[in-house]
Enzyme design. Structure first.
Site, PDB file in Angstrom:
ATOM      1  N   HIS A  75      24.016  20.922  37.105  1.00  0.00           N
ATOM      2  CA  HIS A  75      24.204  19.913  38.148  1.00  0.00           C
ATOM      3  C   HIS A  75      23.061  19.963  39.155  1.00  0.00           C
ATOM      4  O   HIS A  75      22.665  21.042  39.581  1.00  0.00           O
ATOM      5  CB  HIS A  75      25.534  20.153  38.875  1.00  0.00           C
ATOM      6  N   TYR A 202      33.808  16.328  46.441  1.00  0.00           N
ATOM      7  CA  TYR A 202      34.635  16.929  47.492  1.00  0.00           C
ATOM      8  C   TYR A 202      35.131  15.783  48.367  1.00  0.00           C
ATOM      9  O   TYR A 202      34.315  15.059  48.942  1.00  0.00           O
ATOM     10  CB  TYR A 202      33.810  17.867  48.371  1.00  0.00           C
ATOM     11  N   PRO A 294      38.065  29.028  48.112  1.00  0.00           N
ATOM     12  CA  PRO A 294      37.248  28.553  46.990  1.00  0.00           C
ATOM     13  C   PRO A 294      36.378  27.335  47.303  1.00  0.00           C
ATOM     14  O   PRO A 294      35.559  26.928  46.478  1.00  0.00           O
ATOM     15  CB  PRO A 294      38.285  28.225  45.914  1.00  0.00           C
ATOM     16  N   LYS A 298      32.047  30.329  46.059  1.00  0.00           N
ATOM     17  CA  LYS A 298      31.207  31.514  46.243  1.00  0.00           C
ATOM     18  C   LYS A 298      31.782  32.797  45.639  1.00  0.00           C
ATOM     19  O   LYS A 298      31.046  33.765  45.455  1.00  0.00           O
ATOM     20  CB  LYS A 298      30.992  31.772  47.748  1.00  0.00           C
ATOM     21  N   TYR A 386      24.732  26.400  49.442  1.00  0.00           N
ATOM     22  CA  TYR A 386      25.689  26.008  48.401  1.00  0.00           C
ATOM     23  C   TYR A 386      25.211  26.434  47.011  1.00  0.00           C
ATOM     24  O   TYR A 386      25.990  26.895  46.186  1.00  0.00           O
ATOM     25  CB  TYR A 386      25.912  24.489  48.463  1.00  0.00           C
TER      26      TYR A 386
HETATM   27  C1  LIG Z   1      41.593  28.478  42.225  1.00  0.00           C
HETATM   28  C2  LIG Z   1      40.337  29.312  42.321  1.00  0.00           C
HETATM   29  C3  LIG Z   1      39.100  28.699  42.169  1.00  0.00           C
HETATM   30  C4  LIG Z   1      37.939  29.447  42.276  1.00  0.00           C
HETATM   31  N1  LIG Z   1      36.736  28.793  42.142  1.00  0.00           N
HETATM   32  C5  LIG Z   1      35.594  29.502  42.242  1.00  0.00           C
HETATM   33  C6  LIG Z   1      34.302  28.883  42.011  1.00  0.00           C
HETATM   34  O1  LIG Z   1      34.193  27.705  41.678  1.00  0.00           O
HETATM   35  N2  LIG Z   1      33.193  29.656  42.117  1.00  0.00           N
HETATM   36  C7  LIG Z   1      33.280  30.990  42.444  1.00  0.00           C
HETATM   37  O2  LIG Z   1      32.225  31.650  42.548  1.00  0.00           O
HETATM   38  N3  LIG Z   1      34.474  31.606  42.640  1.00  0.00           N
HETATM   39  C8  LIG Z   1      35.630  30.919  42.539  1.00  0.00           C
HETATM   40  N4  LIG Z   1      36.846  31.555  42.669  1.00  0.00           N
HETATM   41  C9  LIG Z   1      36.875  32.985  42.940  1.00  0.00           C
HETATM   42  C10 LIG Z   1      36.670  33.853  41.698  1.00  0.00           C
HETATM   43  O3  LIG Z   1      37.604  33.507  40.700  1.00  0.00           O
HETATM   44  C11 LIG Z   1      36.833  35.337  42.083  1.00  0.00           C
HETATM   45  O4  LIG Z   1      36.023  35.591  43.212  1.00  0.00           O
HETATM   46  C12 LIG Z   1      36.429  36.275  40.939  1.00  0.00           C
HETATM   47  O5  LIG Z   1      37.408  36.272  39.914  1.00  0.00           O
HETATM   48  C13 LIG Z   1      36.264  37.712  41.456  1.00  0.00           C
HETATM   49  O6  LIG Z   1      36.021  38.567  40.385  1.00  0.00           O
HETATM   50  P1  LIG Z   1      36.439  40.100  40.468  1.00  0.00           P
HETATM   51  O7  LIG Z   1      36.069  40.678  39.148  1.00  0.00           O
HETATM   52  O8  LIG Z   1      35.867  40.719  41.688  1.00  0.00           O
HETATM   53  O9  LIG Z   1      38.007  40.107  40.688  1.00  0.00           O
HETATM   54  P2  LIG Z   1      39.156  39.608  39.699  1.00  0.00           P
HETATM   55  O10 LIG Z   1      38.698  38.450  38.908  1.00  0.00           O
HETATM   56  O11 LIG Z   1      40.375  39.479  40.544  1.00  0.00           O
HETATM   57  O12 LIG Z   1      39.349  40.822  38.688  1.00  0.00           O
HETATM   58  C14 LIG Z   1      39.958  42.034  39.076  1.00  0.00           C
HETATM   59  C15 LIG Z   1      40.583  42.686  37.850  1.00  0.00           C
HETATM   60  O13 LIG Z   1      41.142  43.941  38.222  1.00  0.00           O
HETATM   61  C16 LIG Z   1      42.403  44.097  37.580  1.00  0.00           C
HETATM   62  N5  LIG Z   1      43.196  45.067  38.353  1.00  0.00           N
HETATM   63  C17 LIG Z   1      43.862  44.874  39.505  1.00  0.00           C
HETATM   64  N6  LIG Z   1      44.456  46.011  39.902  1.00  0.00           N
HETATM   65  C18 LIG Z   1      44.157  46.946  38.986  1.00  0.00           C
HETATM   66  C19 LIG Z   1      44.477  48.326  38.844  1.00  0.00           C
HETATM   67  N7  LIG Z   1      45.245  48.963  39.733  1.00  0.00           N
HETATM   68  N8  LIG Z   1      43.994  48.986  37.776  1.00  0.00           N
HETATM   69  C20 LIG Z   1      43.209  48.363  36.853  1.00  0.00           C
HETATM   70  N9  LIG Z   1      42.880  47.060  36.935  1.00  0.00           N
HETATM   71  C21 LIG Z   1      43.336  46.361  37.990  1.00  0.00           C
HETATM   72  C22 LIG Z   1      42.973  42.695  37.582  1.00  0.00           C
HETATM   73  O14 LIG Z   1      43.986  42.541  36.598  1.00  0.00           O
HETATM   74  C23 LIG Z   1      41.733  41.870  37.284  1.00  0.00           C
HETATM   75  O15 LIG Z   1      41.534  41.681  35.893  1.00  0.00           O
HETATM   76  C24 LIG Z   1      38.023  30.846  42.546  1.00  0.00           C
HETATM   77  C25 LIG Z   1      39.252  31.476  42.676  1.00  0.00           C
HETATM   78  C26 LIG Z   1      40.415  30.736  42.570  1.00  0.00           C
HETATM   79  C27 LIG Z   1      41.747  31.431  42.713  1.00  0.00           C
END
Ligand SMILES: Cc1cc2nc3c(=O)[nH]c(=O)nc-3n(C[C@H](O)[C@H](O)[C@H](O)COP(=O)(O)OP(=O)(O)OC[C@H]3O[C@@H](n4cnc5c(N)ncnc54)[C@H](O)[C@@H]3O)c2cc1C
Length: 389
Positions: A75, A202, A294, A298, A386
């Site tokens: 995009h 948006y 969201p 980011k 952005y």
């Molecule tokens: C509706 C929505 C839309 C979004 N849109 C965007 C977007 O367009 N762009 C963007 O950049 N971000 C977006 N995000 C945010 C993005 O999805 C998250 O920031 C991202 O998933 C973070 O990754 P992470 O690996 O840090 O955490 P998570 O994806 O939460 O992964 C953490 C993992 O740890 C595991 N876990 C938890 N506790 C334990 C434990 N005690 N022991 C072992 N494992 C455990 C969980 O099961 C999970 O698999 C969005 C989020 C939502 C909810």
């Protein structure tokens, strides 16, 4: 009791944990990823989809960007609508772009790369406890299918999201948290319908915010601002599409294609920062350390940048016995995180309808958007943040 040893124990197999494992692998550092959920559950979670250029570069370095670069949608602009008015913000002047590619697809690519490395995540672990994180030899204890296991390591990377155990393992006397909880959420749907527009839209509307995003030319991801206590059972597919159309300019509303919804969920909106991101031999990264609403897309991008920085610091520790990057991790990551928090909170504030919003508040929102689209300097600053330039 089965026991195992590794250099870095990674808690969580979301994007941050899996990307960290890949980057460490590339630097010759061993790791083991522990995940609470099943593989299918983690792979099926529908979440982010907007990937910054810098994130693509990190994923390329991690050896997992091939399909994203082949199948992702590039995009070069984004649209902001307010009532019937439509504005396009072009990224071209800054040679910037974003790639639209679902988090589910990225997770699949990362999982496959972990399989190929011969060290796939250990799924369905329970009652994870982090021990001796202040000392030289941390240990992770966990149950798997009821059986106790231990994992001895040099470092622990807390990549276990907002609800994980890692952040909670830091004593309250050490950890400071900063939080803003928004009085609304996002009702999101995924459906096999073409997007209303080739770029993200948006929409700031009197009835509330709406976002038209996509996963491909034939699959849409759309969101509506909703109440926190929204009952999904009361949102038929038809009601969702009608409400979405009512919040878009007429020209776009006419392009809303109604089809059965594949996934429907409500996500609350929150801004959150924990600090410091290091306690002894435990390092926090991704959603374990911070949450952004969201709106600015980011969260996943910040998570990947955190682990890129952490991987470089751990690689320097092992390859050169240099620890200054590990020592600098928390402060440097927090600077980047607060800047993303600022942008995400600002974009949320100008696009959403807050309870008790007055006509003056609405006037201010529209003036913010007017300034954004009519000032070259404001547009440039927006594009820079952005797209994560
Ligand atoms: C509706 C929505 C839309 C979004 N849109 C965007 C977007 O367009 N762009 C963007 O950049 N971000 C977006 N995000 C945010 C993005 O999805 C998250 O920031 C991202 O998933 C973070 O990754 P992470 O690996 O840090 O955490 P998570 O994806 O939460 O992964 C953490 C993992 O740890 C595991 N876990 C938890 N506790 C334990 C434990 N005690 N022991 C072992 N494992 C455990 C969980 O099961 C999970 O698999 C969005 C989020 C939502 C909810």
């Amino acid at each position: 009791m089965p026991s195992q040893k590794t250099q870095v124990a990674i808690i969580g197999s979301g994007p941050s944990g899996l990307t960290l494992a890949q980057l460490l692998d590339g630097a010759g550092v061993e790791s083991v990823v522990l995940e609470r959920r099943s593989r299918d559950y983690v792979q099926g979670r529908v979440r982010a989809g907007v990937i910054e250029q810098g994130t693509v570069e990190i994923l390329r370095r991690a050896g997992v960007a091939a399909r994203l670069e082949r199948e992702g949608l590039k995009h070069h602009g984004v649209e902001i609508a307010a009532g019937e008015r439509r504005y396009r913000i072009d990224f071209a002047a800054q040679s910037a772009s974003l790639t639209v590619y679902g988090q589910t697809e990225l997770t699949k690519d990362l999982m496959e790369a972990r399989d190929a490395s011969g060290v796939p995540p250990i799924f369905e672990v329970d009652e994870v406890v982090l021990e001796n994180i202040e000392g030289d030899r941390p240990r992770v204890r966990y149950l798997r299918h009821g059986e106790p296991h231990t994992l001895d390591c040099d470092f622990i990377a807390g990549c276990d999201g907002y609800h994980g155990v890692s952040r909670r393992s830091i004593p309250a006397s050490v950890l400071t948290t900063h939080e803003r909880v928004y009085p609304f959420g996002w009702l999101g749907v995924l459906a096999d319908v073409p997007p209303v527009s080739p770029e993200l839209v948006y929409a700031s509307h009197e009835r509330g915010f709406a976002l038209c995003s996509m996963r491909s030319a034939t699959r849409s991801r759309c969101y509506l601002q909703c109440d926190l206590d929204t009952d999904l059972a009361k949102w038929s597919d038809e009601r969702f599409w009608d409400e979405l159309a009512s919040r878009l300019p007429a020209e776009l509303a006419a392009r809303v294609v109604r089809a059965p919804v594949l996934e429907k969920s409500v996500a609350p909106l929150r801004s959150f920062v924990a600090e410091p991101l290091r306690y002894g031999r435990l390092f926090l990264a991704g959603d374990a350390a911070h949450i952004v609403p969201p709106t600015g897309a980011k969260g996943l991008n910040l998570a990947v940048r955190d682990v890129d920085q952490l991987a470089a610091a751990l690689a320097a520790h092992y390859a050169e016995r240099r620890d200054e990057l590990l020592d600098a991790y928390s402060a440097a990551a927090l600077r980047r995180i607060w800047r993303a928090e600022r942008f995400s909170a600002w974009l949320t504030s100008v696009l959403h309808c807050f309870p008790g919003r007055t006509s003056f508040d609405r006037g201010m929102q529209l003036a913010e958007l007017d300034h954004l689209v009519s000032s070259a300097a404001a547009r440039a600053a927006f594009v820079e943040t952005y797209t994560g330039l």
